[in-house]
Design an enzyme around this catalytic site. Structure first.
Site, PDB file in Angstrom:
ATOM      1  CB  SER A  62     -14.756 -18.830  11.336  1.00  0.00           C
ATOM      2  OG  SER A  62     -14.465 -17.411  11.328  1.00  0.00           O
ATOM      3  CG  ASP A 116      -0.660 -18.862  18.250  1.00  0.00           C
ATOM      4  OD1 ASP A 116      -1.961 -19.080  18.238  1.00  0.00           O
ATOM      5  OD2 ASP A 116       0.082 -19.571  17.582  1.00  0.00           O
ATOM      6  CB  CYS A 174      10.012   2.757  22.259  1.00  0.00           C
ATOM      7  SG  CYS A 174      10.872   2.212  20.662  1.00  0.00           S
ATOM      8  CB  CYS A 219      11.199   5.804  16.545  1.00  0.00           C
ATOM      9  SG  CYS A 219      11.170   3.940  17.633  1.00  0.00           S
ATOM     10  CG  HIS A 278      -4.501 -10.978  10.605  1.00  0.00           C
ATOM     11  ND1 HIS A 278      -5.587 -11.786  10.906  1.00  0.00           N
ATOM     12  CD2 HIS A 278      -4.674 -10.253   9.462  1.00  0.00           C
ATOM     13  CE1 HIS A 278      -6.276 -11.537   9.710  1.00  0.00           C
ATOM     14  NE2 HIS A 278      -5.860 -10.822   9.025  1.00  0.00           N
ATOM     15  CG  LEU A 291     -14.744 -28.634  15.949  1.00  0.00           C
ATOM     16  CD1 LEU A 291     -14.238 -29.880  15.932  1.00  0.00           C
ATOM     17  CD2 LEU A 291     -14.715 -27.828  17.208  1.00  0.00           C
ATOM     18  CB  CYS A 293      12.768   6.455  20.339  1.00  0.00           C
ATOM     19  SG  CYS A 293      11.114   6.318  20.556  1.00  0.00           S
TER      20      CYS A 293
HETATM   21  C1  BV8 Z   1      -8.747  -4.919   5.761  1.00  0.00           C
HETATM   22  C2  BV8 Z   1      -5.627  -9.932  14.731  1.00  0.00           C
HETATM   23  C3  BV8 Z   1      -8.406  -2.890   4.330  1.00  0.00           C
HETATM   24  C4  BV8 Z   1      -5.984  -9.163  15.920  1.00  0.00           C
HETATM   25  C5  BV8 Z   1      -7.474  -9.864  13.530  1.00  0.00           C
HETATM   26  C6  BV8 Z   1     -15.993  -2.707   7.858  1.00  0.00           C
HETATM   27  C7  BV8 Z   1     -15.011  -1.864   8.648  1.00  0.00           C
HETATM   28  C8  BV8 Z   1     -13.737  -2.141   8.449  1.00  0.00           C
HETATM   29  C9  BV8 Z   1     -13.400  -3.433   7.640  1.00  0.00           C
HETATM   30  C10 BV8 Z   1     -14.463  -4.163   7.228  1.00  0.00           C
HETATM   31  C11 BV8 Z   1     -15.687  -3.908   7.209  1.00  0.00           C
HETATM   32  N1  BV8 Z   1     -16.357  -4.868   6.498  1.00  0.00           N
HETATM   33  C12 BV8 Z   1     -15.322  -5.734   6.170  1.00  0.00           C
HETATM   34  C13 BV8 Z   1     -14.160  -5.328   6.522  1.00  0.00           C
HETATM   35  C14 BV8 Z   1     -12.899  -5.855   6.229  1.00  0.00           C
HETATM   36  C15 BV8 Z   1     -12.597  -6.791   7.442  1.00  0.00           C
HETATM   37  C16 BV8 Z   1     -13.499  -7.871   7.586  1.00  0.00           C
HETATM   38  O1  BV8 Z   1     -13.184  -9.000   6.980  1.00  0.00           O
HETATM   39  N2  BV8 Z   1     -14.623  -7.744   8.606  1.00  0.00           N
HETATM   40  C17 BV8 Z   1     -15.042  -9.012   8.865  1.00  0.00           C
HETATM   41  C18 BV8 Z   1     -15.692  -8.948  10.490  1.00  0.00           C
HETATM   42  C19 BV8 Z   1     -16.433  -8.717   8.175  1.00  0.00           C
HETATM   43  N3  BV8 Z   1     -11.242  -6.986   7.517  1.00  0.00           N
HETATM   44  C20 BV8 Z   1     -10.267  -6.220   7.859  1.00  0.00           C
HETATM   45  O2  BV8 Z   1     -10.352  -5.116   8.220  1.00  0.00           O
HETATM   46  C21 BV8 Z   1      -8.817  -6.549   7.511  1.00  0.00           C
HETATM   47  N4  BV8 Z   1      -8.113  -5.489   6.783  1.00  0.00           N
HETATM   48  O3  BV8 Z   1      -9.553  -5.380   5.202  1.00  0.00           O
HETATM   49  O4  BV8 Z   1      -8.060  -3.716   5.442  1.00  0.00           O
HETATM   50  C22 BV8 Z   1      -7.582  -2.041   3.890  1.00  0.00           C
HETATM   51  C23 BV8 Z   1      -7.298  -1.626   2.729  1.00  0.00           C
HETATM   52  C24 BV8 Z   1      -6.372  -0.694   2.282  1.00  0.00           C
HETATM   53  C25 BV8 Z   1      -5.734   0.221   3.468  1.00  0.00           C
HETATM   54  C26 BV8 Z   1      -6.056  -0.186   4.803  1.00  0.00           C
HETATM   55  C27 BV8 Z   1      -6.897  -1.278   5.017  1.00  0.00           C
HETATM   56  C28 BV8 Z   1      -8.157  -6.751   8.742  1.00  0.00           C
HETATM   57  C29 BV8 Z   1      -8.557  -7.959   9.336  1.00  0.00           C
HETATM   58  C30 BV8 Z   1      -7.613  -8.224  10.560  1.00  0.00           C
HETATM   59  C31 BV8 Z   1      -8.277  -8.229  11.967  1.00  0.00           C
HETATM   60  N5  BV8 Z   1      -7.438  -8.682  12.881  1.00  0.00           N
HETATM   61  N6  BV8 Z   1      -6.738 -10.615  14.176  1.00  0.00           N
HETATM   62  C32 BV8 Z   1      -5.862 -10.098  17.096  1.00  0.00           C
HETATM   63  O5  BV8 Z   1      -5.504 -11.408  16.823  1.00  0.00           O
HETATM   64  O6  BV8 Z   1      -6.361  -9.655  18.092  1.00  0.00           O
HETATM   65  S1  BV8 Z   1      -8.945 -11.026  12.739  1.00  0.00           S
HETATM   66  C33 BV8 Z   1      -9.091 -12.511  13.897  1.00  0.00           C
HETATM   67  O7  BV8 Z   1     -10.375 -12.835  13.372  1.00  0.00           O
HETATM   68  C34 BV8 Z   1      -7.995 -13.560  13.295  1.00  0.00           C
HETATM   69  O8  BV8 Z   1      -6.883 -13.114  13.186  1.00  0.00           O
HETATM   70  C35 BV8 Z   1      -8.863 -14.165  12.070  1.00  0.00           C
HETATM   71  O9  BV8 Z   1      -8.244 -13.495  10.898  1.00  0.00           O
HETATM   72  C36 BV8 Z   1     -10.204 -13.690  12.397  1.00  0.00           C
HETATM   73  C37 BV8 Z   1     -11.091 -15.021  12.242  1.00  0.00           C
HETATM   74  O10 BV8 Z   1     -10.823 -15.781  13.300  1.00  0.00           O
HETATM   75  P1  BV8 Z   1     -10.515 -17.149  13.091  1.00  0.00           P
HETATM   76  O11 BV8 Z   1      -8.909 -17.584  12.844  1.00  0.00           O
HETATM   77  O12 BV8 Z   1     -11.245 -17.834  11.779  1.00  0.00           O
HETATM   78  O13 BV8 Z   1     -11.109 -17.753  14.090  1.00  0.00           O
HETATM   79  P2  BV8 Z   1     -12.649 -18.128  14.388  1.00  0.00           P
HETATM   80  O14 BV8 Z   1     -12.869 -18.109  15.941  1.00  0.00           O
HETATM   81  O15 BV8 Z   1     -13.564 -16.940  13.606  1.00  0.00           O
HETATM   82  O16 BV8 Z   1     -12.950 -19.527  13.856  1.00  0.00           O
HETATM   83  C38 BV8 Z   1     -12.223 -20.508  14.424  1.00  0.00           C
HETATM   84  C39 BV8 Z   1     -12.341 -21.671  13.490  1.00  0.00           C
HETATM   85  O17 BV8 Z   1     -11.876 -22.715  14.068  1.00  0.00           O
HETATM   86  C40 BV8 Z   1     -14.035 -22.084  13.509  1.00  0.00           C
HETATM   87  O18 BV8 Z   1     -14.525 -22.246  12.153  1.00  0.00           O
HETATM   88  C41 BV8 Z   1     -14.058 -23.314  14.448  1.00  0.00           C
HETATM   89  O19 BV8 Z   1     -15.104 -24.095  14.028  1.00  0.00           O
HETATM   90  C42 BV8 Z   1     -12.742 -24.003  14.213  1.00  0.00           C
HETATM   91  N7  BV8 Z   1     -12.215 -24.508  15.225  1.00  0.00           N
HETATM   92  C43 BV8 Z   1     -12.458 -24.339  16.514  1.00  0.00           C
HETATM   93  N8  BV8 Z   1     -11.701 -25.503  17.310  1.00  0.00           N
HETATM   94  C44 BV8 Z   1     -11.145 -26.134  16.536  1.00  0.00           C
HETATM   95  C45 BV8 Z   1     -11.313 -25.849  15.136  1.00  0.00           C
HETATM   96  N9  BV8 Z   1     -10.763 -26.321  13.895  1.00  0.00           N
HETATM   97  C46 BV8 Z   1     -10.094 -27.437  14.365  1.00  0.00           C
HETATM   98  N10 BV8 Z   1      -9.754 -27.884  15.392  1.00  0.00           N
HETATM   99  C47 BV8 Z   1     -10.373 -27.367  16.588  1.00  0.00           C
HETATM  100  N11 BV8 Z   1     -10.170 -28.077  17.575  1.00  0.00           N
END
Ligand code: BV8
Length: 228
Positions: free
Chosen positions: A177, A94, A136, A120, A109, A202, A139
């Site tokens: 998280s 966002d 696009c 393109c 991300h 949180l 292109c």
């Molecule tokens: C990479 C964009 C390597 C899209 C996102 C097996 C297969 C493939 C990959 C992997 C694998 N095993 C591990 C991996 C690596 C993988 C990974 O880590 N997987 C996890 C599940 C184990 N990572 C990747 O694939 C990354 N790339 O490794 O590339 C590579 C190397 C060479 C060449 C090519 C590639 C890419 C990961 C990015 C994915 N895209 N988002 C979209 O938005 O749709 S991920 C998405 O989830 C977010 O962007 C963020 O990064 C992630 C976690 O989300 P959070 O932001 O933490 O949100 P969440 O809900 O989890 O937590 C919220 C927190 O806030 C909580 O703690 C809560 O308590 C708190 N909260 C809630 N309310 C409040 C609050 N805090 C304060 N105040 C409040 N009011």
């Protein structure tokens, strides 16, 4: 805090939660409603592009109806007033940091307001739906996807992030998280490179044990109090 220190701030979905944007893991969050492997991977896009494009069209439209909250505004104020180095590395797609007025923001991300043309390689600014395969603007091909980083894809500007972590005196993680890498590993990198580490969240995250200090509560309370 000395005004010339270098700060790196990592934000996640939790900083936008109180603006009404779903987080990924809280009850009823995005992951529950859509299985990750169904929407946020290149394989999902290849297998069912309509589902993936509709999922992102829904999120793009929802984000555009939301507004920054007190946590975004507090970070924007810090960004304007801080004379030392400061970088907000956000995992969020966002644009609430920017709409609050923050300037030094890095979207590791990607951004929901960008599309990416697979014909393109253009990255046009995009606010409309993609599911009907618009042309696009560069292109003319109907080859646009969301410009967000899916699982298995390399996050953006990792070199810039590592350079900022090397210079950081303080690393602050807000609303994430600690479930997804490489972002979840930044705290260890920062610590190993000598930075102080603070988590504002949180609830305890998967990485809480790595932070010297964790403060628990909603971002709209914790972040303004920390910036003050
Ligand atoms: C990479 C964009 C390597 C899209 C996102 C097996 C297969 C493939 C990959 C992997 C694998 N095993 C591990 C991996 C690596 C993988 C990974 O880590 N997987 C996890 C599940 C184990 N990572 C990747 O694939 C990354 N790339 O490794 O590339 C590579 C190397 C060479 C060449 C090519 C590639 C890419 C990961 C990015 C994915 N895209 N988002 C979209 O938005 O749709 S991920 C998405 O989830 C977010 O962007 C963020 O990064 C992630 C976690 O989300 P959070 O932001 O933490 O949100 P969440 O809900 O989890 O937590 C919220 C927190 O806030 C909580 O703690 C809560 O308590 C708190 N909260 C809630 N309310 C409040 C609050 N805090 C304060 N105040 C409040 N009011």
């Amino acid at each position: 805090m000395a005004k010339d220190r270098n700060i790196v701030i990592l934000t996640g979905a939790g900083i936008s939660a109180e603006s009404g944007i779903d987080t990924f893991r809280s009850a009823g969050g995005l992951w529950e409603r859509h299985r990750v492997e169904d929407v946020a991977t290149p394989q999902a896009f290849a297998r069912d592009p309509d589902l993936v494009l509709r999922f992102y069209d829904m999120r793009r439209a929802a984000i555009q109806e939301k507004a920054p909250n007190a946590a975004h505004h507090a970070l924007a104020r810090l960004d304007r007033e801080w004379s030392g180095g400061l970088l907000i590395v956000t995992q969020n797609v966002d644009d609430l940091h920017e709409r609050a007025g923050a300037g030094r923001v890095l979207h590791m991300h990607g951004e929901h307001l960008n599309a990416w043309c697979l014909a393109c390689d253009a990255r046009p600014r995009w606010t409309e739906p993609l599911a009907h395969r618009p042309a696009c603007p560069e292109c003319g091909e109907p080859a646009l996807r969301p410009d967000v980083v899916w699982f298995g894809e390399m996050p953006y500007r990792m070199d810039d992030i590592h350079a900022a972590l090397r210079e950081a005196d303080l690393f602050v993680s807000i609303g994430t998280s600690g479930a997804v890498y490489p972002a979840a590993g930044f705290v260890r990198l920062a610590r190993d490179l000598g930075a102080e580490t603070l988590e504002l969240n949180l609830e305890r995250s998967k990485g809480s044990a790595w932070f010297e200090q964790t403060r628990l509560g909603p971002a709209t309370e914790l972040v303004p109090a920390w910036v003050a």
